[in-house]
Scaffold this active site. Structure first.
Site, PDB file in Angstrom:
ATOM      1  CE1 TYR A 173      -3.117   2.935   2.227  1.00  0.00           C
ATOM      2  CE2 TYR A 173      -3.893   2.076   0.118  1.00  0.00           C
ATOM      3  CZ  TYR A 173      -3.996   2.983   1.164  1.00  0.00           C
ATOM      4  OH  TYR A 173      -4.970   3.935   1.128  1.00  0.00           O
TER       5      TYR A 173
ATOM      6  NE  ARG B 241      -9.823   3.650  -0.708  1.00  0.00           N
ATOM      7  CZ  ARG B 241     -11.126   3.827  -0.591  1.00  0.00           C
ATOM      8  NH1 ARG B 241     -11.846   2.988   0.107  1.00  0.00           N
ATOM      9  NH2 ARG B 241     -11.706   4.869  -1.161  1.00  0.00           N
TER      10      ARG B 241
ATOM     11  CD1 TRP C  65      -5.580  12.973   5.538  1.00  0.00           C
ATOM     12  CD2 TRP C  65      -6.325  11.559   3.985  1.00  0.00           C
ATOM     13  NE1 TRP C  65      -6.391  12.045   6.177  1.00  0.00           N
ATOM     14  CE2 TRP C  65      -6.843  11.154   5.248  1.00  0.00           C
ATOM     15  CE3 TRP C  65      -6.662  10.797   2.855  1.00  0.00           C
ATOM     16  CZ2 TRP C  65      -7.682  10.045   5.406  1.00  0.00           C
ATOM     17  CZ3 TRP C  65      -7.490   9.680   3.003  1.00  0.00           C
ATOM     18  CH2 TRP C  65      -7.991   9.319   4.275  1.00  0.00           C
TER      19      TRP C  65
END
Lengths: 205, 209
Positions: B10, B16, B112
């Site tokens: 990731y 996630r 973010w």
């Protein structure tokens, strides 16, 4: 066998996969269709204020995929191994991502939302389609059985096939670049229990 | 039997993938925690089944899609509810959460730093209505479940981890945003004080997302 009551609007959409799982598994269920006009009264009785809802001996489960997976798992329609089941889940969620983008056009086209259908089509429909359906084609090729996961039908085959046929019917030619998807849908719909259901189910757009 | 090898790939953040890391850590299963920079991702993208992350590899076999990954690991290691019916409720709440998360994601991406946007306007016009649609339900669910420290059943499930991680992210950037939902906050605090989870949270790398 528990008593199953499935509540949804009188459409196929997100609920049809559950009905088809029951039919393929040859498990009895009450196919309750709540008209739009009766929905407000029923809404507050549902866990999340939404449909579909499945009642299992009177106890509700909301959310279409949770319901689908619950019934499919109990009748061998969710993959033969945990890893296969996970791939069924992965493709279902990928379809849901596709639908989230595609609906920006589809819901206007179907009349659920206000908006400029042609503009929405140009902005959303083709990119959503061309991001998603190549994955389905690739999965069919790699899996090689004619089904999406494993060597027999699972609930992801039911979901994808019904949706593809619906889209292709409303937008003729829209899936011409994906003949494998059309062929897959035909194969799934030829399964005797599904073929019989398609013949006898209520006609809805 | 020999334990399979697990590799999770990731971006360098929680978002996630975090729930998968937490399940593996809670189950005390060693795994390769691979983090890809934004710079390196484009060249890796086409090697993944769906052109996306997170990606789980189990003995080299790939599995995409975060919830499929979470559910698979949760089933293997006992975090998916104590009965098929309960597992279905875990799935249902997770999907309901995902519907909410899809609505609030554009706001989070701006917070973010991934997209440009008027943060205050987005919080007011997008995040707030999304919250007000979903969190009353979550508040009721926490209460109806007996304020026992779980959202479904009475043991830790992956939807507990999912919601707790999200609430943590919100608290990190929008403190007070969820103050109208004390039962949710109480439940999340109980979840994150699960000893081994608390340990993971304390020692993990700090990331923006």
């Amino acid at each position: 066998m528990p008593v199953y009551k499935f509540y949804y609007f009188p459409v196929r959409s997100l609920g049809e996969v559950v009905r088809q799982i029951f039919k393929l598994a040859e498990v009895d269920f009450e196919d309750v269709r709540i008209e739009d006009k009766n929905w407000p009264e029923f809404k507050d009785q549902t866990p999340f204020g939404q449909m579909p809802v499945l009642e299992v001996d009177g106890k509700p489960i909301p959310q279409s995929f949770a319901i689908a997976r619950y019934i499919a798992s109990q009748h061998g329609l969710a993959g033969k191994t945990p890893f296969e089941a996970a791939w069924v889940d992965a493709m279902a969620d990928q379809w849901r991502d596709f639908r989230f983008e595609f609906r920006n056009y589809w819901y206007i086209f179907m009349g659920y939302w206000e908006g400029d259908a042609e503009a929405a089509k140009a902005k959303h429909a083709f990119s959503a389609r061309d991001k998603f359906y190549p994955l389905i084609v690739n999965q069919l090729k790699e899996n090689g059985s004619g089904f999406l996961v494993g060597d027999s039908a699972t609930w992801i085959d039911l979901l994808i096939s019904d949706q593809a046929v619906t889209i292709n019917k409303e937008l003729p030619g829209f899936l011409d670049a994906y003949p494998e998807v059309i062929a897959h849908a035909a194969k799934v719909r030829a399964i005797p229990q599904i073929a019989k259901w398609i013949e006898t189910r209520p006609e809805t757009r | 039997s020999i334990m399979p090898s697990y590799k999770l790939t990731y971006f360098d953040g929680r978002a996630r993938a975090e729930v998968a890391r937490q399940i593996l850590y809670l189950a005390d299963i060693p795994f390769e925690d691979v983090r890809i920079s934004l710079h390196d991702w484009p060249s890796l993208k086409s090697t993944t089944p769906f052109g996306q992350m997170p990606l789980l590899e189990v003995d080299g076999q790939s599995l995409p899609q975060s919830f499929a990954i979470f559910r698979y690991l949760a089933k293997q290691f006992g975090f998916s509810g104590d009965s098929p019916f309960e597992s279905a409720w875990v799935d249902a709440l997770a999907d309901q959460h995902a519907d909410y998360f899809r609505e609030i994601l554009p706001v989070l991406l701006t917070i973010w730093g991934f997209t440009q946007g008027d943060r205050m306007a987005l919080v007011k016009e997008v995040a707030t209505p999304a919250r007000d649609k979903y969190f009353p339900l979550l508040e009721k669910i926490a209460k109806d479940n007996g304020l026992n420290g779980h959202f479904v059943g009475d043991s830790l499930t992956w939807v507990d981890l999912l919601i707790a991680e999200h609430v943590g992210s919100i608290n990190q950037h929008l403190p007070g945003f969820l103050s109208a939902y004390p039962s949710v906050i109480k439940t999340v605090n109980k979840i994150t004080s699960t000893p081994r989870l608390k340990e993971w949270i304390e020692k993990r790398k700090e990331t923006t997302f």
